[in-house]
Write an enzyme that holds these catalytic residues in place. Structure first.
Site, PDB file in Angstrom:
ATOM      1  N   LYS A  76       0.750  -1.293  -0.077  1.00 14.18           N
ATOM      2  CA  LYS A  76      -0.046   0.234  -0.065  1.00 14.18           C
ATOM      3  C   LYS A  76       0.945   1.768   0.106  1.00 14.18           C
ATOM      4  O   LYS A  76       0.902   2.085  -0.847  1.00 14.18           O
ATOM      5  CB  LYS A  76      -0.811  -0.214   0.976  1.00 14.18           C
ATOM      6  CG  LYS A  76      -0.468  -0.356   2.656  1.00 14.18           C
ATOM      7  CD  LYS A  76      -1.555   0.158   3.444  1.00 14.18           C
ATOM      8  CE  LYS A  76       0.064  -1.238   4.922  1.00 14.18           C
ATOM      9  NZ  LYS A  76       0.056  -2.015   5.007  1.00 14.18           N
TER      10      LYS A  76
ATOM     11  N   GLU B 138      -5.327  -6.289  -5.020  1.00 13.18           N
ATOM     12  CA  GLU B 138      -6.015  -6.246  -4.250  1.00 13.18           C
ATOM     13  C   GLU B 138      -6.164  -6.254  -2.997  1.00 13.18           C
ATOM     14  O   GLU B 138      -6.438  -5.718  -1.293  1.00 13.18           O
ATOM     15  CB  GLU B 138      -7.040  -7.471  -4.538  1.00 13.18           C
ATOM     16  CG  GLU B 138      -8.137  -7.899  -3.630  1.00 13.18           C
ATOM     17  CD  GLU B 138      -9.637  -6.393  -4.580  1.00 13.18           C
ATOM     18  OE1 GLU B 138      -9.821  -5.558  -3.471  1.00 13.18           O
ATOM     19  OE2 GLU B 138      -9.817  -6.716  -4.969  1.00 13.18           O
TER      20      GLU B 138
ATOM     21  N   VAL C  66      -5.076  -2.900   0.511  1.00 10.48           N
ATOM     22  CA  VAL C  66      -5.784  -1.557   1.066  1.00 10.48           C
ATOM     23  C   VAL C  66      -6.795  -2.730   1.909  1.00 10.48           C
ATOM     24  O   VAL C  66      -7.078  -1.832   2.994  1.00 10.48           O
ATOM     25  CB  VAL C  66      -7.015  -1.249   0.344  1.00 10.48           C
ATOM     26  CG1 VAL C  66      -8.562  -0.101   0.844  1.00 10.48           C
ATOM     27  CG2 VAL C  66      -6.593  -0.424  -1.178  1.00 10.48           C
TER      28      VAL C  66
ATOM     29  N   GLY D 199      -7.337  -6.332   3.303  1.00 10.93           N
ATOM     30  CA  GLY D 199      -6.688  -7.363   3.388  1.00 10.93           C
ATOM     31  C   GLY D 199      -7.881  -7.905   2.395  1.00 10.93           C
ATOM     32  O   GLY D 199      -8.012  -8.244   1.669  1.00 10.93           O
TER      33      GLY D 199
ATOM     34  N   ILE E 133     -10.909  -8.700   2.026  1.00 13.24           N
ATOM     35  CA  ILE E 133     -12.519  -8.048   1.570  1.00 13.24           C
ATOM     36  C   ILE E 133     -12.074  -7.694   0.119  1.00 13.24           C
ATOM     37  O   ILE E 133     -11.392  -6.887  -0.367  1.00 13.24           O
ATOM     38  CB  ILE E 133     -12.529  -5.848   2.238  1.00 13.24           C
ATOM     39  CG1 ILE E 133     -12.823  -6.619   3.863  1.00 13.24           C
ATOM     40  CG2 ILE E 133     -13.914  -5.844   1.671  1.00 13.24           C
ATOM     41  CD1 ILE E 133     -12.848  -5.485   4.239  1.00 13.24           C
TER      42      ILE E 133
ATOM     43  N   ASP F  88      -1.017   4.486   7.775  1.00 10.97           N
ATOM     44  CA  ASP F  88      -1.358   3.217   6.978  1.00 10.97           C
ATOM     45  C   ASP F  88      -2.745   3.472   6.473  1.00 10.97           C
ATOM     46  O   ASP F  88      -2.892   3.357   5.040  1.00 10.97           O
ATOM     47  CB  ASP F  88      -1.880   2.029   8.087  1.00 10.97           C
ATOM     48  CG  ASP F  88      -2.135   0.910   7.231  1.00 10.97           C
ATOM     49  OD1 ASP F  88      -1.834   0.096   6.841  1.00 10.97           O
ATOM     50  OD2 ASP F  88      -2.805   0.285   7.467  1.00 10.97           O
TER      51      ASP F  88
ATOM     52  N   LYS G 266      -4.114   3.327   1.624  1.00  9.03           N
ATOM     53  CA  LYS G 266      -5.545   3.151   1.518  1.00  9.03           C
ATOM     54  C   LYS G 266      -6.524   4.706   1.311  1.00  9.03           C
ATOM     55  O   LYS G 266      -6.822   3.801  -0.009  1.00  9.03           O
ATOM     56  CB  LYS G 266      -5.847   2.393   2.678  1.00  9.03           C
ATOM     57  CG  LYS G 266      -4.727   0.982   2.932  1.00  9.03           C
ATOM     58  CD  LYS G 266      -5.537   0.670   4.448  1.00  9.03           C
ATOM     59  CE  LYS G 266      -4.282  -0.719   4.912  1.00  9.03           C
ATOM     60  NZ  LYS G 266      -4.965  -1.110   5.709  1.00  9.03           N
TER      61      LYS G 266
ATOM     62  N   GLY H  39      -3.803  -9.517   8.520  1.00  4.41           N
ATOM     63  CA  GLY H  39      -3.414 -11.006   8.555  1.00  4.41           C
ATOM     64  C   GLY H  39      -3.321 -11.492   7.729  1.00  4.41           C
ATOM     65  O   GLY H  39      -3.508 -11.799   6.125  1.00  4.41           O
TER      66      GLY H  39
END
Length: 430
Positions: free
Chosen positions: A107, A131, A134, A136, A138, A203, A207, A306
């Site tokens: 990111k 993907e 931003v 994880g 999702i 962070d 994003k 994670g």
């Protein structure tokens, strides 16, 4: 018919995410091959510490020479999960120049140099997918870039950092102070030993830059994003929020101006009504609320970090890129045709919650109200409590620009009846 010759994949980095990517590639090899139309082969893994045991990875594939791996020339896809700016930037452009497409979870790099990376991918007729950068697991980048490509996105509002959401949720649900909640997040592994990137909003800002760029077809860099951390949020702020029927979240907010002529991107703590879907996002989870012309309101929710969740997003990109390699095509690249200007934070219009420490004597409220009026800021509600010559005054405004609110606060500080500004917080989601 499935192709028997495998597509070769190299892995740059083999930490928490990289090791999960390698594991899934191995344990789900047959399913991945069926979905792609060809088997995939882990052809090399670049690491900093080759002596570490990496279960399920052939030691013969491990190297410390990431540059040589990126230059091999026989790779189909390079997966970059190193993070940071360098050497990741150079390794990605090297991979493009030597014939590989790239899947990245980086990111920080994409927020800073996304335009240059997209240009390098296009110049070499290769894919750049990210993907996992931003939120994880999702699915968010692909829906914005592809599913909503025919719609007009007006706003993206989200919780995109699990560490800060865990801390704020703990403060809200237990009455804990910031440091106590941070200590628990660290003990549970949600916060790094140095949590600065999370709690100061770096962070989330990276994003936000990526999301704004895709949503509004405009280049938005990290420097364009207003950033405010959540270390100053107190238990008293949560008490005030509850009195308003709100909670507090660290939000990434990307908006198109009402006239469509500019965009803004910002990260800061904000009060949101308990009725808003984002208010119910608990623990270390992420959620992003998207508002567009045709589809209306959409919400994407799930684990935002994670090893396994992030690896899931990486593998989704890997499958898509491998399919493109087989068909001799590339997926969507950068879309920045709109080239809208990014407005400064001073132009942003929202509601505000201001808590003042004031002298407990007649006329204070009138003085404060006059200052708000002189700066064109309309007051919605006022609450005053006093004791022993001191008082607190809580003002909630109607919508006002950040610049006008800043001027109001500067003038309030000059009043001898105002002892101090205890807190200022934006109110969003209404």
């Amino acid at each position: 018919m499935m192709r028997t010759r495998p597509l070769k994949v190299a892995l740059l980095g083999c930490g928490v995410v990289g090791s999960e990517v390698a594991r899934i590639m191995t344990t789900h090899a047959d399913d991945l091959a069926a979905r792609i139309g060809a088997p995939i082969e882990l052809a090399g893994v670049a690491v900093r510490r080759p002596s570490r045991v990496r279960e399920g990875i052939d030691p013969a594939l491990v190297t410390t020479d990431a540059t040589a791996l990126a230059k091999r020339g026989d790779l189909d896809v390079v997966v970059e999960v190193i993070g940071g700016i360098e050497p990741a930037r150079t390794l990605i452009t090297t991979a493009f120049e030597h014939g590989a497409s790239v899947v990245s979870a980086n990111k920080a790099l994409l927020a800073q140099d996304g335009a240059a990376l997209h240009a390098a991918a296009e110049a070499n007729d290769k894919d750049l997918y990210y993907e996992a950068a931003v939120a994880g697991a999702i699915p968010l980048i692909r829906p914005l870039r592809e599913s909503l490509a025919g719609d007009k996105v007006n706003r993206v509002l989200g919780i995109v950092n699990g560490t800060t959401n865990f801390i704020l949720d703990k403060m809200d649900s237990t009455g804990a102070g910031y440091q106590e909640a941070l200590d628990e997040a660290t003990a549970l592994g949600y916060a790094e030993a140095d949590p600065t990137a999370d709690v100061e909003g770096f962070d989330a800002a990276a994003k936000a830059a990526i999301l704004a760029g895709i949503a509004f077809h405009t280049r938005v860099r990290l420097d364009d994003v207003y950033r405010e951390g959540m270390t100053e949020v107190t238990a008293a702020d949560f008490a005030s929020a509850k009195e308003m029927g709100c909670t507090i979240k660290l939000l990434a907010i990307c908006e198109r101006a009402a006239d469509g002529g500019s965009v803004t991107a910002r990260v800061h703590p904000a009060m949101i009504p308990l009725s808003h879907p984002l208010a119910s996002v608990r623990g270390a989870y992420n959620a992003v609320f998207v508002e567009s012309d045709a589809s209306g309101q959409l919400m994407f929710y799930g684990p935002g970090a994670g090893g396994a969740p992030t690896a899931s997003a990486v593998l989704g990109d890997l499958v898509a890129v491998c399919r493109n390699r087989l068909s001799g095509s590339t997926g969507p690249g950068e879309s920045a045709y709109a080239a809208l200007p990014v407005s400064p934070m001073g132009d942003v219009v929202t509601r505000y919650h201001i808590s003042l420490d004031v002298a407990d004597k007649p006329g204070v409220l009138a003085q404060v109200a006059t200052v708000f009026a002189e700066h064109g800021v309309s007051i919605d509600t006022v609450r005053q409590q006093g004791k022993d010559g001191e008082a607190s005054l809580v003002v909630v405004t109607h919508r006002a620009s950040d610049a006008s609110l800043t001027g109001t606060v500067e003038a309030l500080r000059k009043l001898d009846t105002v002892r101090g500004v205890a807190s200022i917080m934006r109110v969003e989601g209404e």
